[in-house]
Design a protein around this motif. Structure first.
Motif, PDB file in Angstrom:
ATOM      1  N   UNK A   1       0.822  -1.213   0.000  1.00  0.00           N
ATOM      2  CA  UNK A   1       0.000   0.000   0.000  1.00  0.00           C
ATOM      3  C   UNK A   1       0.854   1.260   0.000  1.00  0.00           C
ATOM      4  N   UNK A   2       1.939   1.243   0.765  1.00  0.00           N
ATOM      5  CA  UNK A   2       2.798   2.427   0.847  1.00  0.00           C
ATOM      6  C   UNK A   2       3.568   2.626  -0.468  1.00  0.00           C
TER       7      UNK A   2
ATOM      8  N   UNK B   1      -8.118   2.969  -4.922  1.00  0.00           N
ATOM      9  CA  UNK B   1      -7.176   1.858  -4.735  1.00  0.00           C
ATOM     10  C   UNK B   1      -6.654   1.822  -3.308  1.00  0.00           C
ATOM     11  N   UNK B   2      -6.369   2.988  -2.732  1.00  0.00           N
ATOM     12  CA  UNK B   2      -5.891   3.027  -1.350  1.00  0.00           C
ATOM     13  C   UNK B   2      -6.980   2.553  -0.384  1.00  0.00           C
ATOM     14  N   UNK B   3      -8.241   2.822  -0.700  1.00  0.00           N
ATOM     15  CA  UNK B   3      -9.351   2.339   0.125  1.00  0.00           C
ATOM     16  C   UNK B   3      -9.388   0.818   0.119  1.00  0.00           C
ATOM     17  N   UNK B   4      -9.054   0.213  -1.007  1.00  0.00           N
ATOM     18  CA  UNK B   4      -9.007  -1.256  -1.096  1.00  0.00           C
ATOM     19  C   UNK B   4      -7.947  -1.833  -0.152  1.00  0.00           C
ATOM     20  N   UNK B   5      -6.787  -1.195  -0.125  1.00  0.00           N
ATOM     21  CA  UNK B   5      -5.733  -1.647   0.803  1.00  0.00           C
ATOM     22  C   UNK B   5      -6.200  -1.527   2.250  1.00  0.00           C
ATOM     23  N   UNK B   6      -6.884  -0.428   2.559  1.00  0.00           N
ATOM     24  CA  UNK B   6      -7.374  -0.210   3.922  1.00  0.00           C
ATOM     25  C   UNK B   6      -8.409  -1.277   4.295  1.00  0.00           C
TER      26      UNK B   6
ATOM     27  N   UNK C   1      -3.725   0.940  12.134  1.00  0.00           N
ATOM     28  CA  UNK C   1      -3.725   2.404  12.213  1.00  0.00           C
ATOM     29  C   UNK C   1      -2.846   3.025  11.130  1.00  0.00           C
ATOM     30  N   UNK C   2      -1.716   2.373  10.821  1.00  0.00           N
ATOM     31  CA  UNK C   2      -0.815   2.869   9.773  1.00  0.00           C
ATOM     32  C   UNK C   2      -1.567   2.971   8.445  1.00  0.00           C
ATOM     33  N   UNK C   3      -2.244   1.892   8.073  1.00  0.00           N
ATOM     34  CA  UNK C   3      -2.934   1.864   6.781  1.00  0.00           C
ATOM     35  C   UNK C   3      -4.132   2.811   6.789  1.00  0.00           C
ATOM     36  N   UNK C   4      -4.823   2.897   7.924  1.00  0.00           N
ATOM     37  CA  UNK C   4      -5.952   3.838   8.026  1.00  0.00           C
ATOM     38  C   UNK C   4      -5.493   5.266   7.735  1.00  0.00           C
TER      39      UNK C   4
END
Length: 202
Positions: free
Chosen positions: A21-22, A41-46, A82-85
């Motif tokens: 994700x990063x 796409x970032x929402x998918x990772x979250x 929390x990191x991904x959020x």
């Protein structure tokens, strides 16, 4: 996968997902031509990370013996989530504010986050191999990266106020810088949680 290992397996999957994700985020801020697709796409990772968290909660509720303390597993899972959020929240701001111009400081923050993600992955894999004392090396690196992000925030905001004449644009970018720096604080929370696990188990 034996029940006692499902926790470590899922933590590894979370660490892998954080790196993915990063790295996607870092590529995304280099090309902001479609911020809607970027945020989606970032929402998918979250959402994927939320599913890993759910898996661990379910397993904790039905497993009697765990490889490390139950509260440590939960604290570490929460810290990783929390990191991904926070990274997803940053990506959503690009769409919300329609930030489409490249930004040197955002790119530098993204590079910092990529290095953080790889150190977290290294630490999590050392944990699952029960190489607890070796975790201190990536933990130190994560702490140093957080310090670098603090410095980058100060320099970036100073440059914003010196060079950005549009007050709305200044507000948007200042918030993005602050959110990106906050993400490095969450990485440091992971390191601190790992430090607690080292002390309890070594």
């Amino acid at each position: 996968m034996a029940k006692k290992n499902i926790f470590f397996k899922t933590l590894e999957e979370m660490a892998d997902s954080i790196v993915e994700s990063v790295e996607y985020f870092a590529r995304g801020v280099d090309d902001l031509s479609n911020v809607g697709e970027f945020a989606k796409a970032m929402k998918e990772y979250e959402s994927q990370c939320d599913r890993y968290t759910h898996t661990i909660i379910i397993e904790l509720n039905k497993t009697f013996i765990t490889p490390i303390e139950r509260e440590d597993i939960m604290a570490l899972t929460t810290a990783l989530d929390d990191v991904v959020d926070e990274i997803e929240a940053c990506a959503s701001r690009f769409e919300m504010y329609q930030v489409t111009d490249k930004d040197e400081y955002i790119r530098l923050f993204a590079d910092n986050l990529v290095r953080n993600a790889h150190q977290v992955k290294k630490a999590i894999y050392l944990l699952t191999q029960k190489k607890l004392l070796a975790i201190r090396e990536p933990n130190i690196a994560i702490n140093e990266l957080e310090n670098q992000a603090d410095d980058l925030l100060r320099v970036g905001i100073k440059a914003l106020f010196a060079n950005q004449k549009d007050p709305i644009e200044l507000i948007k970018r200042k918030e993005l810088y602050e959110m990106l720096e906050k993400t490095t604080d969450y990485f440091e929370d992971v390191a601190n949680t790992l430090e607690t696990i080292i002390m309890r188990n070594s």
